[in-house]
Design a protein around this motif. Structure first.
Motif, PDB file in Angstrom:
ATOM      1  N   GLY A   1       0.826  -1.203   0.000  1.00 51.86           N
ATOM      2  CA  GLY A   1       0.000   0.000   0.000  1.00 51.86           C
ATOM      3  C   GLY A   1       0.861   1.254   0.000  1.00 51.86           C
ATOM      4  O   GLY A   1       0.605   2.197  -0.749  1.00 51.86           O
ATOM      5  N   ARG A   2       1.907   1.227   0.827  1.00 50.34           N
ATOM      6  CA  ARG A   2       2.790   2.394   0.906  1.00 50.34           C
ATOM      7  C   ARG A   2       3.485   2.633  -0.428  1.00 50.34           C
ATOM      8  O   ARG A   2       3.542   3.754  -0.932  1.00 50.34           O
ATOM      9  CB  ARG A   2       3.826   2.186   2.019  1.00 50.34           C
ATOM     10  CG  ARG A   2       4.800   3.354   2.165  1.00 50.34           C
ATOM     11  CD  ARG A   2       5.645   3.228   3.411  1.00 50.34           C
ATOM     12  NE  ARG A   2       6.362   1.966   3.434  1.00 50.34           N
ATOM     13  CZ  ARG A   2       6.348   1.101   4.453  1.00 50.34           C
ATOM     14  NH1 ARG A   2       5.674   1.373   5.544  1.00 50.34           N
ATOM     15  NH2 ARG A   2       7.024  -0.028   4.389  1.00 50.34           N
ATOM     16  N   ARG A   3       3.996   1.549  -1.024  1.00 52.01           N
ATOM     17  CA  ARG A   3       4.711   1.690  -2.306  1.00 52.01           C
ATOM     18  C   ARG A   3       3.769   2.145  -3.415  1.00 52.01           C
ATOM     19  O   ARG A   3       4.132   2.998  -4.224  1.00 52.01           O
ATOM     20  CB  ARG A   3       5.358   0.359  -2.678  1.00 52.01           C
ATOM     21  CG  ARG A   3       6.499  -0.008  -1.736  1.00 52.01           C
ATOM     22  CD  ARG A   3       7.020  -1.393  -2.001  1.00 52.01           C
ATOM     23  NE  ARG A   3       8.107  -1.720  -1.087  1.00 52.01           N
ATOM     24  CZ  ARG A   3       8.670  -2.928  -1.009  1.00 52.01           C
ATOM     25  NH1 ARG A   3       8.245  -3.915  -1.786  1.00 52.01           N
ATOM     26  NH2 ARG A   3       9.659  -3.149  -0.159  1.00 52.01           N
ATOM     27  N   ASP A   4       2.566   1.574  -3.434  1.00 50.69           N
ATOM     28  CA  ASP A   4       1.612   1.955  -4.486  1.00 50.69           C
ATOM     29  C   ASP A   4       1.178   3.406  -4.346  1.00 50.69           C
ATOM     30  O   ASP A   4       1.019   4.109  -5.343  1.00 50.69           O
ATOM     31  CB  ASP A   4       0.390   1.022  -4.472  1.00 50.69           C
ATOM     32  CG  ASP A   4       0.729  -0.366  -5.022  1.00 50.69           C
ATOM     33  OD1 ASP A   4       1.768  -0.486  -5.705  1.00 50.69           O
ATOM     34  OD2 ASP A   4      -0.035  -1.320  -4.758  1.00 50.69           O
ATOM     35  N   ARG A   5       0.990   3.854  -3.112  1.00 52.00           N
ATOM     36  CA  ARG A   5       0.593   5.256  -2.897  1.00 52.00           C
ATOM     37  C   ARG A   5       1.702   6.199  -3.341  1.00 52.00           C
ATOM     38  O   ARG A   5       1.444   7.238  -3.947  1.00 52.00           O
ATOM     39  CB  ARG A   5       0.253   5.508  -1.426  1.00 52.00           C
ATOM     40  CG  ARG A   5      -1.165   5.113  -1.030  1.00 52.00           C
ATOM     41  CD  ARG A   5      -1.564   5.739   0.304  1.00 52.00           C
ATOM     42  NE  ARG A   5      -0.630   5.413   1.380  1.00 52.00           N
ATOM     43  CZ  ARG A   5      -0.616   4.256   2.049  1.00 52.00           C
ATOM     44  NH1 ARG A   5      -1.479   3.305   1.732  1.00 52.00           N
ATOM     45  NH2 ARG A   5       0.255   4.042   3.007  1.00 52.00           N
ATOM     46  N   ALA A   6       2.944   5.823  -3.016  1.00 47.61           N
ATOM     47  CA  ALA A   6       4.084   6.669  -3.411  1.00 47.61           C
ATOM     48  C   ALA A   6       4.163   6.760  -4.935  1.00 47.61           C
ATOM     49  O   ALA A   6       4.358   7.840  -5.501  1.00 47.61           O
ATOM     50  CB  ALA A   6       5.384   6.107  -2.843  1.00 47.61           C
TER      51      ALA A   6
ATOM     52  N   THR B   1       0.006   5.078 -17.633  1.00 44.37           N
ATOM     53  CA  THR B   1      -0.111   4.459 -16.314  1.00 44.37           C
ATOM     54  C   THR B   1       1.181   3.668 -16.066  1.00 44.37           C
ATOM     55  O   THR B   1       1.975   3.482 -16.988  1.00 44.37           O
ATOM     56  CB  THR B   1      -1.302   3.497 -16.231  1.00 44.37           C
ATOM     57  OG1 THR B   1      -1.145   2.488 -17.238  1.00 44.37           O
ATOM     58  CG2 THR B   1      -2.625   4.225 -16.457  1.00 44.37           C
ATOM     59  N   VAL B   2       1.390   3.224 -14.826  1.00 40.70           N
ATOM     60  CA  VAL B   2       2.629   2.513 -14.524  1.00 40.70           C
ATOM     61  C   VAL B   2       2.335   1.235 -13.744  1.00 40.70           C
ATOM     62  O   VAL B   2       1.610   1.260 -12.750  1.00 40.70           O
ATOM     63  CB  VAL B   2       3.593   3.410 -13.706  1.00 40.70           C
ATOM     64  CG1 VAL B   2       4.874   2.658 -13.387  1.00 40.70           C
ATOM     65  CG2 VAL B   2       3.923   4.683 -14.472  1.00 40.70           C
ATOM     66  N   ASP B   3       2.889   0.116 -14.223  1.00 42.14           N
ATOM     67  CA  ASP B   3       2.810  -1.159 -13.506  1.00 42.14           C
ATOM     68  C   ASP B   3       4.055  -1.299 -12.644  1.00 42.14           C
ATOM     69  O   ASP B   3       5.142  -0.912 -13.065  1.00 42.14           O
ATOM     70  CB  ASP B   3       2.810  -2.336 -14.501  1.00 42.14           C
ATOM     71  CG  ASP B   3       1.453  -2.521 -15.150  1.00 42.14           C
ATOM     72  OD1 ASP B   3       0.502  -1.838 -14.732  1.00 42.14           O
ATOM     73  OD2 ASP B   3       1.367  -3.342 -16.077  1.00 42.14           O
ATOM     74  N   ARG B   4       3.894  -1.900 -11.456  1.00 38.39           N
ATOM     75  CA  ARG B   4       5.044  -2.053 -10.570  1.00 38.39           C
ATOM     76  C   ARG B   4       5.177  -3.507 -10.123  1.00 38.39           C
ATOM     77  O   ARG B   4       4.202  -4.149  -9.745  1.00 38.39           O
ATOM     78  CB  ARG B   4       4.853  -1.160  -9.342  1.00 38.39           C
ATOM     79  CG  ARG B   4       6.006  -1.175  -8.358  1.00 38.39           C
ATOM     80  CD  ARG B   4       5.701  -0.358  -7.127  1.00 38.39           C
ATOM     81  NE  ARG B   4       4.658  -0.948  -6.296  1.00 38.39           N
ATOM     82  CZ  ARG B   4       4.863  -1.983  -5.461  1.00 38.39           C
ATOM     83  NH1 ARG B   4       6.065  -2.508  -5.331  1.00 38.39           N
ATOM     84  NH2 ARG B   4       3.872  -2.476  -4.751  1.00 38.39           N
ATOM     85  N   ARG B   5       6.389  -4.036 -10.219  1.00 40.27           N
ATOM     86  CA  ARG B   5       6.718  -5.353  -9.638  1.00 40.27           C
ATOM     87  C   ARG B   5       7.924  -5.113  -8.756  1.00 40.27           C
ATOM     88  O   ARG B   5       9.037  -4.941  -9.269  1.00 40.27           O
ATOM     89  CB  ARG B   5       7.086  -6.366 -10.731  1.00 40.27           C
ATOM     90  CG  ARG B   5       5.963  -6.702 -11.690  1.00 40.27           C
ATOM     91  CD  ARG B   5       4.943  -7.645 -11.049  1.00 40.27           C
ATOM     92  NE  ARG B   5       3.843  -7.926 -11.964  1.00 40.27           N
ATOM     93  CZ  ARG B   5       2.747  -7.174 -12.056  1.00 40.27           C
ATOM     94  NH1 ARG B   5       2.598  -6.110 -11.285  1.00 40.27           N
ATOM     95  NH2 ARG B   5       1.801  -7.489 -12.911  1.00 40.27           N
ATOM     96  N   GLY B   6       7.710  -5.061  -7.442  1.00 36.17           N
ATOM     97  CA  GLY B   6       8.804  -4.665  -6.566  1.00 36.17           C
ATOM     98  C   GLY B   6       9.190  -3.243  -6.933  1.00 36.17           C
ATOM     99  O   GLY B   6       8.328  -2.380  -7.041  1.00 36.17           O
ATOM    100  N   ASP B   7      10.471  -3.022  -7.199  1.00 40.10           N
ATOM    101  CA  ASP B   7      10.859  -1.663  -7.584  1.00 40.10           C
ATOM    102  C   ASP B   7      10.894  -1.495  -9.102  1.00 40.10           C
ATOM    103  O   ASP B   7      11.200  -0.416  -9.590  1.00 40.10           O
ATOM    104  CB  ASP B   7      12.220  -1.298  -6.971  1.00 40.10           C
ATOM    105  CG  ASP B   7      13.369  -2.089  -7.581  1.00 40.10           C
ATOM    106  OD1 ASP B   7      13.112  -3.130  -8.222  1.00 40.10           O
ATOM    107  OD2 ASP B   7      14.527  -1.670  -7.403  1.00 40.10           O
TER     108      ASP B   7
ATOM    109  N   ALA C   1      13.467   6.027  -8.315  1.00 40.93           N
ATOM    110  CA  ALA C   1      14.648   5.468  -7.659  1.00 40.93           C
ATOM    111  C   ALA C   1      14.973   6.256  -6.379  1.00 40.93           C
ATOM    112  O   ALA C   1      15.301   5.672  -5.342  1.00 40.93           O
ATOM    113  CB  ALA C   1      15.840   5.478  -8.618  1.00 40.93           C
ATOM    114  N   VAL C   2      14.848   7.588  -6.465  1.00 41.98           N
ATOM    115  CA  VAL C   2      15.112   8.445  -5.303  1.00 41.98           C
ATOM    116  C   VAL C   2      14.048   8.216  -4.232  1.00 41.98           C
ATOM    117  O   VAL C   2      14.331   8.046  -3.048  1.00 41.98           O
ATOM    118  CB  VAL C   2      15.123   9.936  -5.737  1.00 41.98           C
ATOM    119  CG1 VAL C   2      15.243  10.849  -4.522  1.00 41.98           C
ATOM    120  CG2 VAL C   2      16.271  10.200  -6.710  1.00 41.98           C
TER     121      VAL C   2
END
Lengths: 147, 168
Positions: free
Chosen positions: B15-20, B37-43, B84-85
């Motif tokens: 949740g934290r990573r997705d919100r960021a 839009t952006v898909d995320r798998r880990g970083d 990344a930052v």
């Protein structure tokens, strides 16, 4: 002279129809300001939807790229050798400074050389301040010959 | 029992990573204008550009506008650098809980070179960026974009970026 004016007018009208038929150019509100042999001038109004950095309100570089790319293509199409079509091979853009928020961006592109298959283009973008371009670009475009 | 702290529940971390990430992507109006839009798998991020009629450059083919392709690649590079930052700050616990935090300051493009390898078809496009070098002030990023086949790129780009000044 009257005949030259006639040719120039028809070229500009053709160019405007050509740009008007490009959905993305329309979406960005691009207009063709001037079109002479191998040279095109285009303008894109400031629009809040095109902002790249909300902190500054500066237009996203991508929108400037789109303008430079379209203007470059128009310059190729207006070359004396009159290609039947063109597509971008590569485009390098240098961003010299941020465009001032609220101001329209104007691009001028020149097709300075054309071979049988490749057209070479240089372009600059300004935001109304003479002598202080916001970006410059160089590109290579394909030259499609009519069948 | 070991004195080690229990790891956070996975939903909390996600949740934290997705919100960021949503905060970052949502901070760029032009990304919304293009529909990115952006898909995320880990970083790992994959930018997605869903096809839309307004993205067409050549109505005859029809093909994606070269400027759209350039904008998509440049946006992907900027998102990757900013992410990344953000990721380091977030994982290091230096990020105030998102929603209250101002959107991160974005890198500025110095230059970008786009290679058009084949014409962009009227369908969804994907892009991933690789940060080849990221120093205190400058970064060099390579971006690849494809449509149906990951191995058949339709465009790639290399760009240099000025990183926002960091506190401390």
């Amino acid at each position: 002279m009257a005949e030259d004016d006639d040719i120039a007018e028809r070229r500009l009208a053709f160019g405007r129809a050509f740009i008007g038929a490009l959905p993305h150019a329309r979406a960005l509100g691009m207009t063709l300001v001037d079109l002479t042999e191998g040279r095109a001038v285009m303008e894109m109004p400031y629009d809040a939807r095109l902002i790249g950095d909300p902190e500054t309100g500066v237009i996203h570089g991508g929108a400037v790229s789109a303008l430079m790319d379209t203007c470059g293509g128009a310059a190729v199409m207006a070359h004396a050798q009159t290609p039947a079509g063109t597509a971008t091979l590569d485009l390098r853009i240098d961003y010299m400074r941020s465009a001032t928020p609220g101001r329209a961006i104007r691009a001028e592109a020149v097709c300075y050389h054309m071979t049988r298959s490749v057209a070479f283009v240089r372009a600059t973008a300004t935001d109304g301040e003479e002598g202080r371009p916001v970006a410059s670009a160089t590109g290579a475009f394909t030259v499609e010959r009519g069948r | 029992m070991s004195p080690r702290q229990r790891p956070e529940p996975v939903q909390v971390v996600k949740g934290r990573r997705d919100r960021a990430l949503a905060g970052l992507v949502g901070s760029i109006p032009y990304a919304a204008f293009l529909g990115i839009t952006v898909d995320r798998r880990g970083d790992e991020l994959t930018a997605v550009l869903p096809f839309d009629d307004k993205l067409i450059g050549n109505p005859g083919l029809p093909a994606l506008h070269g400027g759209v392709t350039a904008a998509f690649l440049e946006t992907t590079a900027i998102l990757e650098l900013a992410w990344a930052v953000l990721w380091d700050d977030m994982e290091g616990g230096r990020l105030p809980e998102y929603g209250d935090a101002p959107p991160p300051r974005l890198p500025k493009t110095i230059d970008i070179t786009v290679d058009y390898l084949r014409s962009g078809l009227p369908r969804d496009a994907y892009a991933r960026a690789r940060v080849n070098r990221s120093g205190r002030r400058y970064a060099s990023v390579h971006v690849e974009a494809w449509q149906d086949n990951r191995a058949r790129l339709f465009a790639q780009a290399t760009g240099h970026f000025l990183m926002p000044p960091r506190e401390g």
